[in-house]
Design an enzyme around this catalytic site. Structure first.
Site, PDB file in Angstrom:
ATOM      1  N   ASP A  52       0.848  -1.186   0.000  1.00  0.00           N
ATOM      2  CA  ASP A  52       0.000   0.000   0.000  1.00  0.00           C
ATOM      3  C   ASP A  52       0.889   1.243   0.000  1.00  0.00           C
ATOM      4  OD1 ASP A  52      -2.309   1.758   0.366  1.00  0.00           O
ATOM      5  OD2 ASP A  52      -3.343  -0.058   1.009  1.00  0.00           O
ATOM      6  N   HIS A 104      -2.858   3.060  -4.712  1.00  0.00           N
ATOM      7  CA  HIS A 104      -2.252   2.539  -3.461  1.00  0.00           C
ATOM      8  C   HIS A 104      -0.828   2.054  -3.699  1.00  0.00           C
ATOM      9  CE1 HIS A 104      -5.737   2.833  -0.744  1.00  0.00           C
ATOM     10  NE2 HIS A 104      -6.468   2.586  -1.821  1.00  0.00           N
ATOM     11  N   ASP A 110      -8.931  -0.755  -5.880  1.00  0.00           N
ATOM     12  CA  ASP A 110      -9.790   0.212  -5.182  1.00  0.00           C
ATOM     13  C   ASP A 110      -9.171   1.608  -5.216  1.00  0.00           C
ATOM     14  OD1 ASP A 110      -7.702  -0.833  -3.586  1.00  0.00           O
ATOM     15  OD2 ASP A 110      -8.628  -0.018  -1.784  1.00  0.00           O
ATOM     16  N   GLU A 111     -10.005   2.600  -5.086  1.00  0.00           N
ATOM     17  CA  GLU A 111      -9.581   3.972  -4.780  1.00  0.00           C
ATOM     18  C   GLU A 111      -8.383   4.424  -5.617  1.00  0.00           C
ATOM     19  OE1 GLU A 111     -10.928   4.056  -0.108  1.00  0.00           O
ATOM     20  OE2 GLU A 111      -8.936   3.300  -0.565  1.00  0.00           O
ATOM     21  N   TRP A 128     -17.034  -4.294  -1.441  1.00  0.00           N
ATOM     22  CA  TRP A 128     -16.795  -3.619  -0.158  1.00  0.00           C
ATOM     23  C   TRP A 128     -17.619  -2.351   0.028  1.00  0.00           C
ATOM     24  CZ3 TRP A 128     -14.372   1.232   0.908  1.00  0.00           C
ATOM     25  CH2 TRP A 128     -13.841   1.907  -0.208  1.00  0.00           C
ATOM     26  N   GLU A 182      -4.687   0.835   9.729  1.00  0.00           N
ATOM     27  CA  GLU A 182      -4.238   2.205  10.002  1.00  0.00           C
ATOM     28  C   GLU A 182      -4.152   2.460  11.509  1.00  0.00           C
ATOM     29  OE1 GLU A 182      -6.549   1.410   7.757  1.00  0.00           O
ATOM     30  OE2 GLU A 182      -6.659   2.869   6.105  1.00  0.00           O
TER      31      GLU A 182
HETATM   32  C1  ACM Z   1     -11.125  -0.519   0.660  1.00  0.00           C
HETATM   33  O1  ACM Z   1     -11.615  -0.419   1.802  1.00  0.00           O
HETATM   34  N1  ACM Z   1     -10.472   0.495   0.122  1.00  0.00           N
HETATM   35  C2  ACM Z   1     -11.224  -1.746  -0.115  1.00  0.00           C
END
Ligand code: ACM
Length: 469
Positions: free
Chosen positions: A131, A206, A269-270, A336, A413
């Protein structure tokens, strides 16, 4: 001593009978065999005064039966109650995602976590290995990934709020990584307990830690980036040069070699597109690849990763954002963002794992934040996990078959230690294990009572958990 009747997950058929089996070493007295007459997912365990016998339709089902046996004998001193259990899971994928990128966990702690998963018949450990804040897997030929990308100089304290000038940091370096040898051994450790490890390399977003190590992997090589020290979403994502795709081929090929699982998770993701929008090279690629929008570049990454992994007999799993761009038919979607996404994925014919942030994000608070350690936010109580609708109602039989299973998420985190991970994981994972296994649904009160009697097993395994209210 734990109450042997309090099995979690509760088996489909359990018949306790009179009498006990007197034995000082139950494992020594357990006979084990495969039986073709059983379904591949099914096992039968019978304990009588004469001994214990376990038979199963496959190696995976044998592991489930062994783990049930472990639960029964944990804490039993010399005297094991007689019982016959016939059982099989509803879902093939009974997962937990452990984020070892935000905070590194030593191998020994992951092993303990695998033991705790196995005890609950949870059978997939999804390891989030890379990440923005840390790259945790040795990749041959790219030493800076772990020399540079595995370390950050400091970490944000508290939540990301206000402007940059107001953030405070702990001033303490953090990092670590796993060698390929360590991961190979971890895979074998898990396999022996009936747990499959599915690795995740999150791409094309990420990726800041990798770009910090090799700036040429990003969109602006002249810009010097560090490994990210705050949480949230980084704008720094992979660039589109041939070098980037060569890198991904090397990484995915090595990952496929380390992990025998038939799946590799590629994140997805993101992924912000701001850098691609500013990049002449990215705009040129859109034309070259026959795309119409910058955002479709992500689909190109998904397809590339899928093709590389297919050469190694593996399928791609990815977070549900990948549904927004073209993706191969055999992609497994990990849902998710919302329960509604499950319906969309299966309606479009994709196999799906339910990992919804509504009820399966165990980095969320599990009770009033007032009395709890600092967490990322949210609230998912134990009762929510046991009672919430996880598989959306109203799916057709063919669509329901596409739901591979259910998974709990431990984003780290705010989980800096193994103890913090365990505290957030348990007992919510006990409830998730029941849901994923498809145990006969009981009342919340029945579950809570059985759980109370089950918790001494976690004590026996040295697993930390949040005490029941
Ligand atoms: C996520 O929670 N970004 C998969």
């Amino acid at each position: 001593m734990p109450d042997p009747i309090a099995l979690v997950p509760l088996p489909r058929s359990v018949i306790w009978s009179e009498g006990t089996w007197e034995t000082s070493d139950p494992w020594e007295g357990l006979s084990v065999g495969l039986n073709d007459a059983l379904l591949p997912s099914e096992y039968t365990l019978s304990i009588s005064p004469e001994g214990a016998a376990l038979s199963a339709g496959s190696e995976a089902a044998l592991a489930d039966g062994r783990n049930t046996f472990a639960q029964i004998v944990t804490g039993a001193v010399g005297s094991i109650p007689c019982v016959t259990i016939s059982d099989r899971p509803q879902h093939a994928w009974r997962g937990v995602m452990l984020d070892v990128a935000r905070h590194f966990q030593p191998v020994a702690e992951i092993e303990t976590f695998i033991d705790a998963m196995a005890l609950h018949r949870l059978n997939v450990l999804h390891l989030h290995l890379t990440d923005d804040q840390g790259w945790r897997i040795e990749i041959k030929g790219y030493p800076r990934l772990t020399e540079v990308g595995a370390w950050r100089e400091q970490t944000l304290v508290g939540h990301l709020s206000g402007d940059e000038g107001s953030w405070t940091f702990d001033g303490t370096p953090h990092g670590g990584y796993y060698t390929q040898q360590e991961l190979t051994e971890l895979v074998e450790y898990a396999r022996r307990r009936g747990v499959m490890i599915v690795p995740e390399v999150d791409l094309p977003g990420h990726m800041q830690a990798a770009i910090a190590a090799y700036p040429e992997l990003g969109n602006a090589p002249e810009q010097k980036l560090g490994v990210r020290e705050v949480w949230g979403i980084s704008d720094h994502v992979l660039g589109v040069s041939d070098e980037v795709f060569d890198f991904l081929r090397d990484v995915l090929t090595q990952v496929a070699g380390i992990f025998p699982a038939p799946y590799v998770h590629i994140g997805g993701d993101e992924c912000p597109t701001v850098e691609w929008e500013r990049s002449a090279a990215a705009r040129a690629r859109v034309n070259e690849w026959g795309l119409t929008r910058i955002s479709e570049i992500q689909g190109h990454f998904t397809q590339f990763a899928s093709a590389v992994l297919a050469e190694h007999g593996k399928r791609v799993i990815a977070w549900d954002e990948v549904l927004e761009t073209h993706l191969p038919d055999d992609t497994i979607v990990m849902n998710w963002r919302s329960a509604a996404g499950v319906a969309e994925a299966v309606e479009r014919g994709f196999q799906t794992v339910i990992a919804s942030s509504d009820h399966t994000y165990f980095d969320f608070y599990q009770a009033d934040p007032e009395g709890e350690p600092l967490a990322i936010g949210g609230l998912t109580t134990l009762q929510d996990v046991y009672t919430a609708e996880l598989v959306p109602a109203g799916l057709g039989a063919d669509q329901e078959k596409l739901v591979l299973g259910i998974q709990g998420q431990l984003w780290s985190e705010y989980l800096p230690t193994a103890a913090a991970v365990q505290y957030m994981a348990f007992p919510r994972l006990c409830a998730l294990a029941e849901r994923a296994w498809g145990s006969p649904q009981q009342s919340w009160q029945e579950f809570e009572e059985r759980l109370r009697a089950h918790l001494p097993r976690l004590d026996a395994f040295g697993i930390r958990y949040r005490p029941l209210d």
